[in-house]
Design a protein around this motif. Structure first.
Motif, PDB file in Angstrom:
ATOM      1  N   LYS A 270      -1.916   0.841 -10.466  1.00  0.00           N
ATOM      2  CA  LYS A 270      -1.457   1.721 -11.554  1.00  0.00           C
ATOM      3  C   LYS A 270       0.061   1.943 -11.518  1.00  0.00           C
ATOM      4  CE  LYS A 270      -5.659   2.492 -13.069  1.00  0.00           C
ATOM      5  NZ  LYS A 270      -6.392   1.525 -12.212  1.00  0.00           N
ATOM      6  N   LEU A 271       0.797   0.923 -11.107  1.00  0.00           N
ATOM      7  CA  LEU A 271       2.253   1.064 -11.012  1.00  0.00           C
ATOM      8  C   LEU A 271       2.920   1.104 -12.380  1.00  0.00           C
ATOM      9  CD1 LEU A 271       3.276  -1.184  -7.976  1.00  0.00           C
ATOM     10  CD2 LEU A 271       2.513   1.197  -8.020  1.00  0.00           C
ATOM     11  N   ALA A 272       2.248   0.584 -13.404  1.00  0.00           N
ATOM     12  CA  ALA A 272       2.832   0.599 -14.743  1.00  0.00           C
ATOM     13  C   ALA A 272       3.114   2.026 -15.222  1.00  0.00           C
ATOM     14  CB  ALA A 272       1.914  -0.111 -15.723  1.00  0.00           C
ATOM     15  N   GLU A 273       2.441   2.999 -14.636  1.00  0.00           N
ATOM     16  CA  GLU A 273       2.699   4.398 -14.978  1.00  0.00           C
ATOM     17  C   GLU A 273       4.080   4.840 -14.505  1.00  0.00           C
ATOM     18  OE1 GLU A 273      -0.415   6.648 -13.218  1.00  0.00           O
ATOM     19  OE2 GLU A 273      -2.024   5.620 -14.303  1.00  0.00           O
ATOM     20  N   MET A 274       4.622   4.148 -13.481  1.00  0.00           N
ATOM     21  CA  MET A 274       5.891   4.579 -12.874  1.00  0.00           C
ATOM     22  C   MET A 274       7.016   3.567 -13.053  1.00  0.00           C
ATOM     23  SD  MET A 274       4.260   6.124  -9.344  1.00  0.00           S
ATOM     24  CE  MET A 274       2.971   4.878  -9.223  1.00  0.00           C
TER      25      MET A 274
ATOM     26  N   ALA B  97       0.807  -1.213   0.000  1.00  0.00           N
ATOM     27  CA  ALA B  97       0.000   0.000   0.000  1.00  0.00           C
ATOM     28  C   ALA B  97       0.842   1.267   0.000  1.00  0.00           C
ATOM     29  CB  ALA B  97      -0.935  -0.011   1.207  1.00  0.00           C
ATOM     30  N   GLU B  98       2.091   1.163   0.460  1.00  0.00           N
ATOM     31  CA  GLU B  98       2.956   2.336   0.531  1.00  0.00           C
ATOM     32  C   GLU B  98       3.771   2.561  -0.745  1.00  0.00           C
ATOM     33  OE1 GLU B  98       4.686   2.556   4.896  1.00  0.00           O
ATOM     34  OE2 GLU B  98       4.579   0.464   4.262  1.00  0.00           O
ATOM     35  N   VAL B  99       3.709   1.617  -1.658  1.00  0.00           N
ATOM     36  CA  VAL B  99       4.577   1.649  -2.844  1.00  0.00           C
ATOM     37  C   VAL B  99       4.310   2.817  -3.778  1.00  0.00           C
ATOM     38  CG1 VAL B  99       5.191   0.394  -4.955  1.00  0.00           C
ATOM     39  CG2 VAL B  99       5.127  -0.797  -2.752  1.00  0.00           C
ATOM     40  N   PRO B 100       3.059   3.104  -4.170  1.00  0.00           N
ATOM     41  CA  PRO B 100       2.846   4.194  -5.124  1.00  0.00           C
ATOM     42  C   PRO B 100       3.482   5.517  -4.700  1.00  0.00           C
ATOM     43  CG  PRO B 100       0.841   2.918  -4.879  1.00  0.00           C
ATOM     44  CD  PRO B 100       1.786   2.416  -3.834  1.00  0.00           C
ATOM     45  N   GLU B 101       3.269   5.907  -3.460  1.00  0.00           N
ATOM     46  CA  GLU B 101       3.848   7.170  -2.985  1.00  0.00           C
ATOM     47  C   GLU B 101       5.370   7.088  -2.939  1.00  0.00           C
ATOM     48  OE1 GLU B 101       3.716  10.184   0.898  1.00  0.00           O
ATOM     49  OE2 GLU B 101       2.340   8.479   0.762  1.00  0.00           O
ATOM     50  N   ALA B 102       5.904   5.933  -2.524  1.00  0.00           N
ATOM     51  CA  ALA B 102       7.360   5.780  -2.444  1.00  0.00           C
ATOM     52  C   ALA B 102       8.001   5.867  -3.828  1.00  0.00           C
ATOM     53  CB  ALA B 102       7.705   4.448  -1.788  1.00  0.00           C
ATOM     54  N   LEU B 103       7.337   5.363  -4.854  1.00  0.00           N
ATOM     55  CA  LEU B 103       7.847   5.483  -6.220  1.00  0.00           C
ATOM     56  C   LEU B 103       7.773   6.924  -6.706  1.00  0.00           C
ATOM     57  CD1 LEU B 103       6.339   2.276  -7.878  1.00  0.00           C
ATOM     58  CD2 LEU B 103       8.786   2.794  -7.622  1.00  0.00           C
TER      59      LEU B 103
ATOM     60  N   HIS C  35       0.740   1.496 -21.315  1.00  0.00           N
ATOM     61  CA  HIS C  35       1.962   2.163 -20.845  1.00  0.00           C
ATOM     62  C   HIS C  35       3.249   1.586 -21.462  1.00  0.00           C
ATOM     63  CE1 HIS C  35      -0.339   4.430 -17.882  1.00  0.00           C
ATOM     64  NE2 HIS C  35      -0.973   3.307 -17.592  1.00  0.00           N
ATOM     65  N   GLU C  36       3.071   0.801 -22.495  1.00  0.00           N
ATOM     66  CA  GLU C  36       4.217   0.231 -23.220  1.00  0.00           C
ATOM     67  C   GLU C  36       5.193  -0.498 -22.291  1.00  0.00           C
ATOM     68  OE1 GLU C  36       5.920   3.435 -25.452  1.00  0.00           O
ATOM     69  OE2 GLU C  36       4.228   3.529 -26.847  1.00  0.00           O
ATOM     70  N   LEU C  37       4.638  -1.257 -21.378  1.00  0.00           N
ATOM     71  CA  LEU C  37       5.460  -2.055 -20.469  1.00  0.00           C
ATOM     72  C   LEU C  37       6.381  -2.988 -21.264  1.00  0.00           C
ATOM     73  CD1 LEU C  37       5.785  -3.062 -17.388  1.00  0.00           C
ATOM     74  CD2 LEU C  37       4.356  -4.960 -18.143  1.00  0.00           C
ATOM     75  N   GLN C  38       7.598  -3.126 -20.814  1.00  0.00           N
ATOM     76  CA  GLN C  38       8.555  -4.003 -21.484  1.00  0.00           C
ATOM     77  C   GLN C  38       9.011  -5.109 -20.534  1.00  0.00           C
ATOM     78  OE1 GLN C  38      11.748  -2.062 -23.691  1.00  0.00           O
ATOM     79  NE2 GLN C  38      10.589  -0.132 -23.716  1.00  0.00           N
ATOM     80  N   LEU C  39       9.004  -6.356 -21.022  1.00  0.00           N
ATOM     81  CA  LEU C  39       9.523  -7.487 -20.260  1.00  0.00           C
ATOM     82  C   LEU C  39      10.996  -7.650 -20.603  1.00  0.00           C
ATOM     83  CD1 LEU C  39       6.626 -10.072 -20.678  1.00  0.00           C
ATOM     84  CD2 LEU C  39       7.048  -8.507 -18.776  1.00  0.00           C
TER      85      LEU C  39
END
Length: 379
Positions: A256-260, A231-237, A324-328
Motif C-alpha cells: 500500500k505504498l501508493a498511499e504515501m 518490510a521497514e519501508v512503510p513505517e519509514a515513509l 491513488h492517482e499515481l503519476q508516472l
C-alpha cells in the motif's frame, strides 16, 4: 457249537480292534497336520509376498501418512508479497509431484527468522528452508553485485532466469554450506517518491530507501541512500525517515505504498536478487526422488516467479493509478543520457575491483550479458 463258534469270532474281533483303531487315529492326526499346514501357508505369507504387499500399499497411497516429510520455510516479508507467492507455488508443486509425500509449513513476516538472520538461522536449523534478498547483506555476495547493478533487463522474467542461471554457474561461496533450491529477481527498480523527480537536480540530496548493497547507485546520481529492508519501508515513509523508495513496483499495491508515494520516475535502475536455501543436513536426509523434484523446480520457479511478477506489476500500477492517482514521471531524452552517464562506470569499476581480489568477475560479467540477450529473445 454255535456258542463256541460265536465266542471264537468275538475273540478274533477283539484282537483286531486295537490295530484298526491305531490306523484310524493315525489317519485323523495326519489330516489335522495337513490342515494346519494349509492354514499356515495362507495366513503367513512368505517374505516375497510381504514385500509385494508393502509395495502395493505404497503405490496405492494407503500408507502415505506414515512417510510424510514436513519442512519449515521462513521469509521476512508478508504472505501477500511476490516472493511469498513463489514459496506457496513451490510447495504446491513439490507436494503434487511427490504425491503428497512432502508438506511445507510457512513462517511469513519474520515470524521465525527475519532479514538479519535468515541464512544463519537456516544454517542453525531454526528453519529447514529460508528465503532472503542477497542485496540486504553488503559484501557477502560479491559476484551477484555485478548483476544487481543496472544492466538493461527488460522485465522480471528475464532478470529472474538470467540470475538463476548465473547462480547455478557461479555458486556463491557464502552459500556453499547450503542447498540452493531456487533463485529469482525483481524487475528493475524505480524511484517511488513523495514529490515528482524528473532530473538530477530534483534528485539531489533526497533520502531514498534502497537495498543496502546498492547504495552506490543512488550516490552516483546524487541522492542520499538509506539502506533498509522492504518490510521497514512503510513505517519509514510514515515517520519521514525517508522521502521515497527504490524498488520494483508491485509494492505500490502489496504494501500500500501508493498511499504515501504517488510518483514513480520512469527510469529502470537495479534489481534485487532472492535466493532460497535449505539446511544441508536436511537436504542430505531427503529421499533421492524428492531431491530430484526439488532440483527440477529450481529453474522452473525462476521463470514462474518472473512472469508472475511482471503481470502483478501491471495490476499494481493500474490499481495505484485508479485508487491513488499515481503519476508516472518521464525523463527527457537528454536527462536519460545524463543518468546513464553517471551509472555506466559503476559496473565496469566494480568488475575490475573484484578481478583484483581474484574473483572471476570478467567471466561473470560477460556471461551476464550473454544471458540477457538469450532470455530476452526467448521471451
Amino acid at each position: 457249537m454255535r456258542m463256541d463258534g460265536g465266542m471264537g469270532m468275538k475273540r478274533r474281533m477283539n484282537k483286531g480292534w486295537p490295530w484298526l483303531a491305531r490306523i484310524v487315529l493315525l489317519m485323523v492326526a495326519m489330516g489335522f497336520v495337513l490342515l494346519m499346514a494349509a492354514c499356515g501357508l495362507t495366513s503367513e505369507p512368505s517374505d516375497a509376498d510381504g514385500e509385494s504387499s508393502a509395495t502395493q500399499l505404497e503405490e496405492n497411497g494407503s500408507d502415505k501418512q506414515k512417510g510424510t516429510i514436513k519442512l519449515s520455510y521462513a521469509f521476512f516479508a508478508p504472505e501477500n508479497t511476490f516472493p511469498a507467492v513463489q514459496m506457496k507455488k513451490w510447495a504446491e508443486e513439490l507436494k503434487k509431484r511427490s504425491q503428497g509425500q512432502v508438506e511445507v509449513e510457512f513462517f511469513f513476516g519474520g515470524a521465525l527468522l527475519d532479514v538479519h538472520n535468515m541464512y544463519d538461522g537456516v544454517k542453525n536449523r531454526v528453519a529447514d528452508i529460508g528465503l532472503s534478498a542477497t542485496t540486504y547483506e553488503p559484501g557477502r555476495f560479491p559476484l551477484l553485485g555485478i548483476s544487481d547493478l543496472p544492466s538493461g533487463y527488460p522485465n522480471a522474467k528475464v532478470s529472474s532466469q538470467v540470475i538463476n542461471e548465473l547462480i547455478q554457474t557461479f555458486p556463491p561461496e557464502a552459500l556453499q554450506e547450503f542447498k540452493i533450491i531456487t533463485s529469482f529477481a525483481t524487475e528493475p527498480s524505480y524511484i517511488q517518491s513523495k514529490v515528482p523527480i524528473s532530473s538530477l537536480e530534483e534528485l539531489r540530496g533526497k533520502q531514498l530507501r534502497i537495498s543496502g548493497a546498492l547504495n552506490p547507485v543512488l550516490e552516483a546520481l546524487g541522492a542520499a541512500p538509506v539502506g533498509m529492508s522492504q518490510a521497514e519501508v512503510p513505517e519509514a515513509l510514515q515517520t519521514g525517515v525517508i522521502e521515497g523508495n527504490v524498488s520494483s513496483r508491485e509494492v505500490l499495491k502489496d504494501l500500500k505504498l501508493a498511499e504515501m508515494v504517488p510518483y514513480v520516475t520512469d527510469f529502470p535502475l537495479t534489481v534485487t536478487t532472492f535466493v532460497a536455501v535449505m539446511n544441508r543436513d536436511v537436504w542430505n536426509s531427503l529421499p533421492h526422488n524428492i531431491q530430484q523434484i526439488i532440483d527440477d523446480l529450481n529453474s522452473e520457479m525462476a521463470a514462474f516467479t518472473g512472469e508472475y511478477l511482471d503481470n502483478h506489476v501491471q495490476e499494481s500500477l493500474e490499481w495505484a493509478q485508479q485508487e491513488h492517482e499515481l503519476q508516472l514521471v518521464s525523463l527527457s531524452e537528454e536527462e536519460k543520457k545524463r543518468w546513464e552517464e553517471k551509472l555506466r562506470p559503476l559496473q565496469e569499476a566494480y568488475v575490475q575491483e573484484l578481478e583484483q581480489k581474484g574473483l572471476p568477475a570478467s567471466e561473470y560479467h560477460q556471461k551476464l550479458y550473454e544471458l540477457i540477450s538469450k532470455y530476452s529473445q526467448a521471451n
